[in-house]
Structure formats: structure tokens, C-alpha cells
Design an enzyme around this catalytic site. Structure first.
Site, PDB file in Angstrom:
ATOM      1  N   VAL A 240      17.608 -44.940 -14.664  1.00  0.00           N
ATOM      2  CA  VAL A 240      16.939 -46.146 -15.145  1.00  0.00           C
ATOM      3  C   VAL A 240      17.866 -47.327 -14.869  1.00  0.00           C
ATOM      4  O   VAL A 240      19.016 -47.323 -15.311  1.00  0.00           O
ATOM      5  CB  VAL A 240      16.641 -46.055 -16.663  1.00  0.00           C
ATOM      6  CG1 VAL A 240      15.970 -47.332 -17.146  1.00  0.00           C
ATOM      7  CG2 VAL A 240      15.776 -44.838 -16.968  1.00  0.00           C
TER       8      VAL A 240
ATOM      9  N   THR B 139      14.038 -55.574  -5.664  1.00  0.00           N
ATOM     10  CA  THR B 139      13.210 -55.984  -6.777  1.00  0.00           C
ATOM     11  C   THR B 139      12.485 -57.325  -6.612  1.00  0.00           C
ATOM     12  O   THR B 139      12.976 -58.216  -5.937  1.00  0.00           O
ATOM     13  CB  THR B 139      14.199 -56.040  -7.966  1.00  0.00           C
ATOM     14  OG1 THR B 139      14.731 -54.753  -8.120  1.00  0.00           O
ATOM     15  CG2 THR B 139      13.618 -56.524  -9.234  1.00  0.00           C
TER      16      THR B 139
ATOM     17  N   GLY C 161      19.396 -57.218  -8.421  1.00  0.00           N
ATOM     18  CA  GLY C 161      20.766 -56.912  -8.028  1.00  0.00           C
ATOM     19  C   GLY C 161      21.190 -55.548  -8.532  1.00  0.00           C
ATOM     20  O   GLY C 161      20.345 -54.720  -8.898  1.00  0.00           O
ATOM     21  N   HIS C 162      22.486 -55.320  -8.553  1.00  0.00           N
ATOM     22  CA  HIS C 162      23.016 -54.008  -8.929  1.00  0.00           C
ATOM     23  C   HIS C 162      22.754 -53.743 -10.417  1.00  0.00           C
ATOM     24  O   HIS C 162      23.377 -54.350 -11.297  1.00  0.00           O
ATOM     25  CB  HIS C 162      24.516 -53.953  -8.623  1.00  0.00           C
ATOM     26  CG  HIS C 162      25.111 -52.626  -8.915  1.00  0.00           C
ATOM     27  ND1 HIS C 162      26.280 -52.467  -9.611  1.00  0.00           N
ATOM     28  CD2 HIS C 162      24.676 -51.372  -8.616  1.00  0.00           C
ATOM     29  CE1 HIS C 162      26.556 -51.170  -9.723  1.00  0.00           C
ATOM     30  NE2 HIS C 162      25.598 -50.489  -9.125  1.00  0.00           N
TER      31      HIS C 162
ATOM     32  N   ASP D  42      18.416 -51.743 -14.542  1.00  0.00           N
ATOM     33  CA  ASP D  42      18.352 -52.854 -15.481  1.00  0.00           C
ATOM     34  C   ASP D  42      16.931 -53.377 -15.681  1.00  0.00           C
ATOM     35  O   ASP D  42      16.593 -53.921 -16.736  1.00  0.00           O
ATOM     36  CB  ASP D  42      19.196 -54.028 -14.955  1.00  0.00           C
ATOM     37  CG  ASP D  42      18.650 -54.504 -13.610  1.00  0.00           C
ATOM     38  OD1 ASP D  42      18.592 -53.691 -12.680  1.00  0.00           O
ATOM     39  OD2 ASP D  42      18.239 -55.679 -13.507  1.00  0.00           O
TER      40      ASP D  42
HETATM   41  N1  ASP Z   1      18.061 -54.209 -10.155  1.00  0.00           N
HETATM   42  C1  ASP Z   1      17.338 -53.139  -9.534  1.00  0.00           C
HETATM   43  C2  ASP Z   1      17.905 -51.839  -9.962  1.00  0.00           C
HETATM   44  O1  ASP Z   1      19.098 -51.730 -10.060  1.00  0.00           O
HETATM   45  C3  ASP Z   1      17.364 -53.136  -8.074  1.00  0.00           C
HETATM   46  C4  ASP Z   1      17.544 -54.411  -7.456  1.00  0.00           C
HETATM   47  O2  ASP Z   1      17.258 -55.477  -7.986  1.00  0.00           O
HETATM   48  O3  ASP Z   1      17.967 -54.339  -6.327  1.00  0.00           O
HETATM   49  O4  ASP Z   1      17.142 -50.926 -10.120  1.00  0.00           O
END
Ligand code: ASP
Length: 320
Positions: free
Chosen positions: A209, A180, A232-233, A211
Site C-alpha cells: 500500500v 499517479t 512520487g515515492h 501513500d
Molecule cells: N505515490 C504512488 C505510490 O507510491 C506512485 C506515484 O505517485 O508514483 O504508489
């Protein structure tokens, strides 16, 4: 929540920060990552220097990152388990807490600009999939063939994910995700804004979907305190409403840096999730933190660019 910062006397230094994702960025990609975030922050800062708004600045910076295939947003988005692009984006302004977002969109060159149209031209905060694409067509926003958004590196990451059949959560724990982009800014009037855009996580289920398009999770801002964008996750970030939590810590008097570290530490202990954030206060104080191996970020204030990739790293770029 009372006074708006526009009523305060202190001169606000227009300030912008961007991130290009928190994950185990391999050394072979270090250069494109740090170059990309520096270019994006300069684009956004130019907008602030023209006395345009913080919303204009974060949109400009995120559009730049969406157009750079190095990053997982717009062109270069991660692919879902069927090999398709499904992108999410959000934008928010801190004066009236207006926000717009899109999720699971395809064929859109710059999802952040579509999110801005949702904020400004509809009564809604989030449009999904087909409805969002239909709205994009009505607004005449640039649509492209999906092929134009797909890069070899995204195909390779999907092949690897299928080969080792790791779960999305495991991919994150192993630092294999590829993340992201986002931006936060405060303009000279003390108005803050934030934006986040992503292709999501490689091999995600169709229709998942994350975050990023969710208010308070992928981004949040309020003129009374500041602005935050996360990476992130996604499932972990959503569970702790990471960005809103950081603003809540700032409301309690914590600095952007302390608020970022406290919220990420909570996410680690409570849901074992990793990620990263960038934060700017309504006075132009900045913070950034990550619990992944690396996160590409850059900031610009008073005409000076700083950037970093590794924990604790802050390098001042030479002026050109
Ligand atoms: N946060 C994003 C998601 O989980 C992906 C990421 O930031 O790596 O879709």
C-alpha cells in the site's frame, strides 16, 4: 480552525488543478501527458461551471485521467511483481473532512468513484482488496477484466524492472517510475476537495500500500486552508505525511507555492524522497512543485488553462 471560507465576503474563483505524475517523462510522451492533463482539467472545470461541487469536479477530472492509458491509474496502471494490477485511490472533501479510499483493488474501471462511494455510503475511510471489490459489486460500480486495465507500456516497464532487478526506491531515484494522477479544486462556495488515484509502483510487492490512499499522505484538504494531491515515492511521502504537512504550512501563513516547496524540500533532506504536489487555497490561489525531473500538471481558472511539464514552466494554452 474556526471560520469556514463560505462566510468570507471575497468572491471565490472556481479553480481546479490536476497532475499526471512526477517522474522523468520522456520527450516521446510529452505530448500525450500535456494533452491528457489539459483535457482532464477542462472536464473538471466544466463541472465547477455547472455549479456542482469541488468533489464532483475532482472526481470527474480523475476519472478522465484513469480512462486515459497514458497515465498510471485505472487503465494503464503499473503492475506488481506478479504482473497484476492493484490500484489505490482516495477522495476527500474539506467542509467536514469526510474521506473515502480504496487500496489494492482489481477489476475496477474507476477506483476514484469507488473511493467516493466509500466516503458517502459507508462508516469507513478505507476499504482494502477483496472487501473493496465486494463493496464495489454491492454498489453496482463498473467492473472490468484485469486485461482491460493492462497496457503494453506497463508490461514493458515490468519486464525492464525484472531485467535490471532494481529496487522500488532505486526506480524512483533513477526517475524510472511512472506515476499517479490527482486533482484539487475549490468551488464558488469556497468548498475544497482533492482526489488521487494510482496503480502504484512497477514491481511492487503484492499487497503493498503506497501513500496515495492514505489521508494526509496522498491527499488532504480542509476548507479553512486548501487542498493538496501528491505523486512520487509513496514510502517517502507517507513518512513525512506530505499533504497534511503542506496544509500545516498554509495554516502558518505560507502561500500554496511556498508551502509546497518547503514540504518537498523537507522530504528530500529528511528521507531522500522525490515527488510532486498540486495545491489550491480556499481563495483559489494555486501552487505546484516537484523534485523529480518533470511533472505534468494543468490548472484552470477564469476560463483559462495553464499547464507545464518542466521545472518553472507555465504555459497559457490558446483558447479554442
Ligand atoms: N505515490 C504512488 C505510490 O507510491 C506512485 C506515484 O505517485 O508514483 O504508489
Amino acid at each position: 480552525m474556526t471560520e469556514t471560507p463560505t462566510k468570507k465576503c471575497k468572491q471565490i474563483q472556481p479553480t481546479i488543478l490536476v497532475h499526471g505524475g512526477a517522474w522523468t517523462i520522456p520527450h516521446s510522451l510529452s505530448k500525450p501527458y500535456v494533452n491528457g492533463v489539459q483535457e482532464a482539467v477542462k472536464k473538471g472545470y466544466e463541472v465547477l461551471c455547472r455549479n456542482e461541487s469541488a468533489v464532483d469536479a475532482v472526481e470527474e477530472a480523475v476519472r478522465y485521467l484513469e480512462n486515459d492509458p497514458t497515465f498510471n491509474a485505472g487503465t494503464g496502471s503499473a503492475l506488481n511483481i506478479e504482473g497484476d494490477v492493484e490500484m489505490d485511490a482516495i477522495i476527500m472533501e474539506g467542509k467536514n473532512l469526510q474521506s473515502g479510499a480504496v487500496t489494492c483493488v482489481q477489476n475496477i474501471k474507476n477506483p476514484v468513484s469507488l473511493a467516493r462511494l466509500v466516503m458517502e455510503k459507508t462508516d469507513h475511510t478505507l476499504l482494502a482488496a477483496q472487501g473493496a471489490n465486494q463493496f464495489a459489486a454491492e454498489q453496482g460500480i463498473e467492473q472490468v477484466n484485469t486485461d482491460e486495465l493492462v497496457c503494453e507500456k506497463s508490461l514493458e516497464m515490468l519486464r525492464e524492472k525484472k531485467k535490471y532487478s532494481v529496487t522500488v526506491g532505486d526506480q524512483f531515484r533513477q526517475g524510472k517510475c511512472h506515476d499517479t494522477v490527482g486533482a484539487v479544486a475549490v468551488d464558488a462556495s469556497g468548498n475544497v476537495a482533492c482526489a488521487t488515484s494510482t496503480g502504484g509502483i512497477t514491481g511492487k510487492r503484492v499487497g503493498r500500500v503506497g501513500d496515495s490512499p492514505l489521508i494526509g499522505c496522498g491527499a488532504y484538504c480542509d476548507n479553512n486552508f486548501g487542498a493538496v494531491s501528491s505523486t512520487g515515492h509513496g514510502e517517502s511521502i507517507s513518512r513525512v505525511t506530505l499533504c497534511r504537512t503542506i496544509i500545516a504550512h498554509m495554516e502558518q501563513g505560507l502561500s500554496p507555492q511556498d508551502a509546497a516547496e518547503k514540504a518537498l524540500s523537507y522530504m528530500t533532506t529528511k528521507v531522500q524522497g522525490s515527488g510532486g504536489v498540486i495545491v489550491v487555497s480556499n481563495q483559489g490561489d494555486i501552487g505546484m512543485s516537484f523534485t523529480t525531473i518533470r511533472m505534468a500538471w494543468a490548472s484552470m481558472q477564469d476560463g483559462r488553462v495553464c499547464y507545464g511539464l518542466d521545472p518553472g514552466q507555465k504555459i497559457e494554452a490558446k483558447k479554442c
